[in-house]
Design an enzyme around this catalytic site. Structure first.
Site, mmCIF file in Angstrom:
data_model
loop_
_atom_site.group_PDB
_atom_site.id
_atom_site.type_symbol
_atom_site.label_atom_id
_atom_site.label_comp_id
_atom_site.label_asym_id
_atom_site.label_seq_id
_atom_site.Cartn_x
_atom_site.Cartn_y
_atom_site.Cartn_z
ATOM 1 N N ASP A 7 40.785 -64.163 96.649
ATOM 2 C CA ASP A 7 41.335 -64.452 95.326
ATOM 3 C C ASP A 7 41.784 -63.171 94.622
ATOM 4 O OD1 ASP A 7 42.135 -66.055 93.260
ATOM 5 O OD2 ASP A 7 40.134 -66.437 92.467
ATOM 6 N N HIS A 28 50.803 -61.745 97.085
ATOM 7 C CA HIS A 28 50.469 -62.497 98.301
ATOM 8 C C HIS A 28 50.829 -61.679 99.549
ATOM 9 C CE1 HIS A 28 49.386 -65.793 95.827
ATOM 10 N NE2 HIS A 28 50.616 -66.110 95.464
ATOM 11 N N LEU A 41 37.168 -62.978 118.346
ATOM 12 C CA LEU A 41 37.000 -63.547 117.002
ATOM 13 C C LEU A 41 37.709 -64.897 116.864
ATOM 14 C CD1 LEU A 41 36.270 -63.117 113.898
ATOM 15 C CD2 LEU A 41 38.576 -62.165 113.692
HETATM 16 C C1 IPE Z 1 40.818 -70.455 95.593
HETATM 17 O O1 IPE Z 1 41.472 -69.652 94.689
HETATM 18 C C2 IPE Z 1 41.767 -70.937 96.652
HETATM 19 C C3 IPE Z 1 42.193 -69.942 97.627
HETATM 20 C C4 IPE Z 1 41.798 -68.701 97.670
HETATM 21 C C5 IPE Z 1 43.118 -70.426 98.635
HETATM 22 P P1 IPE Z 1 42.154 -70.253 93.348
HETATM 23 O O2 IPE Z 1 42.767 -69.099 92.649
HETATM 24 O O3 IPE Z 1 43.041 -71.368 93.692
HETATM 25 O O4 IPE Z 1 40.893 -70.810 92.563
HETATM 26 P P2 IPE Z 1 40.699 -71.097 91.019
HETATM 27 O O5 IPE Z 1 41.837 -71.953 90.581
HETATM 28 O O6 IPE Z 1 40.705 -69.772 90.326
HETATM 29 O O7 IPE Z 1 39.380 -71.771 90.909
HETATM 30 C C1 IPE Z 2 44.685 -66.092 95.896
HETATM 31 O O1 IPE Z 2 45.302 -65.412 94.876
HETATM 32 C C2 IPE Z 2 45.665 -66.672 96.872
HETATM 33 C C3 IPE Z 2 45.781 -68.130 96.841
HETATM 34 C C4 IPE Z 2 45.155 -68.935 96.044
HETATM 35 C C5 IPE Z 2 46.670 -68.720 97.811
HETATM 36 P P1 IPE Z 2 45.781 -66.133 93.545
HETATM 37 O O2 IPE Z 2 47.192 -66.553 93.728
HETATM 38 O O3 IPE Z 2 44.849 -67.219 93.174
HETATM 39 O O4 IPE Z 2 45.695 -64.934 92.516
HETATM 40 P P2 IPE Z 2 45.152 -64.969 91.017
HETATM 41 O O5 IPE Z 2 43.843 -65.664 91.021
HETATM 42 O O6 IPE Z 2 46.172 -65.714 90.223
HETATM 43 O O7 IPE Z 2 45.034 -63.536 90.636
HETATM 44 MG MG MG Z 3 43.202 -67.320 92.020
#
Ligand code: IPE
Ligand code: IPE
Ligand code: MG
Length: 242
Positions: free
Chosen positions: A22, A39, A133
């Protein structure tokens, strides 16, 4: 780095590490870049962590790559995520094969657009004989959906007289989850300082050790990963016992 690797006790390695990757968006925002660049940088972190896991070695690495709830994001973001996934799977395939990594996926893959899914299925097939892995991508994954799907399948088996009510225990139920036959994760890491599971592996994490770091996913390093493994090795896992 190699000093940290040497400190790791091979007898106390987590068999299965799961990561909620995240913070990509916030990483990009901090740098004044579009979210898609976050990303993209996140893919680099995946590459680093896959490499170090192979080296330690960790047997199973599950990465939360796309949640069912992520479909609530703007279409442009979802499309760029799926495109990135597609391109990365294609460009990294030879590297996965070279490093003896077996790619698998957990989640409702059939709901992904066919053009995107194809590359993943191809990579899964091409790496299926590898015995290093196991890299498990949680893709279009949702913990509650997974449990409900398992309930439906178990109910059908019961209705067809293939299982009896008294046969339904934790072990049997686990066989109907998307993650079967993977063992439950020993360690769950979440980056970006959020203290929640976000619908990830709800059944499987009942006794998983949790580690939350403030580091945003694109900044997550091999060094920090090794430090977390060392922290894990100091923990006493009791599973309810004394
Ligand atoms: C969790 O992250 C999902 C992934 C890492 C794929 P999110 O960014 O979607 O989660 P929330 O919305 O902060 O809970
Ligand atoms: C995690 O990063 C990746 C996915 C959920 C696919 P985010 O896109 O949730 O990044 P933040 O949480 O907005 O910083
Ligand atoms: Mg996120």
């Amino acid at each position: 780095m190699s000093r940290l690797v040497e400190k790791i006790d091979p007898a106390k390695l987590p068999v299965h590490v799961a990561i909620i990757m995240d913070g990509n968006g916030r990483w990009a925002k901090k740098k004044g870049l579009p979210r898609s660049r976050g990303h993209l940088a996140g893919v680099e972190a995946v590459r680093r962590i896959v490499e170090i896991c192979g080296q330690i070695p960790i047997k199973y690495l599950t990465l939360y790559t796309l949640s069912i709830e992520n479909w609530k994001r703007p279409k442009s973001e979802i499309n760029s995520l799926l495109k990135l996934l597609y391109e990365t799977t294609r460009s990294e395939l030879s590297e996965l094969i070279k490093n003896n990594v077996r790619l698998i996926a957990t989640g409702q893959l059939e709901e992904l657009p066919f053009s995107r899914r194809k590359a993943i299925l191809h990579a899964i097939e091409k790496t299926s004989k590898n015995n290093g892995l196991v890299l498990n991508l949680a893709l279009n994954y949702g913990g509650r959906t997974e449990i409900l799907e398992a309930v439906k399948k178990v109910s059908q088996e019961f209705k067809a007289n293939r299982i009896r009510l008294k046969d339904i225990d934790e072990k049997l139920f686990s066989r109907y989850l998307f993650t079967h036959p993977l063992p439950d994760p020993d360690l769950l890491i979440r980056t970006s300082g959020e203290y929640r599971l976000s619908n990830f592996l709800l059944w499987q994490t009942s006794y998983t050790e949790l580690f939350i770091t403030n580091t945003l996913w694109p900044d997550f390093s091999k060094k920090e990963f090794l430090q977390i493994i060392l922290d894990y090795q100091k923990r006493e896992r009791r599973f309810g016992r004394l």
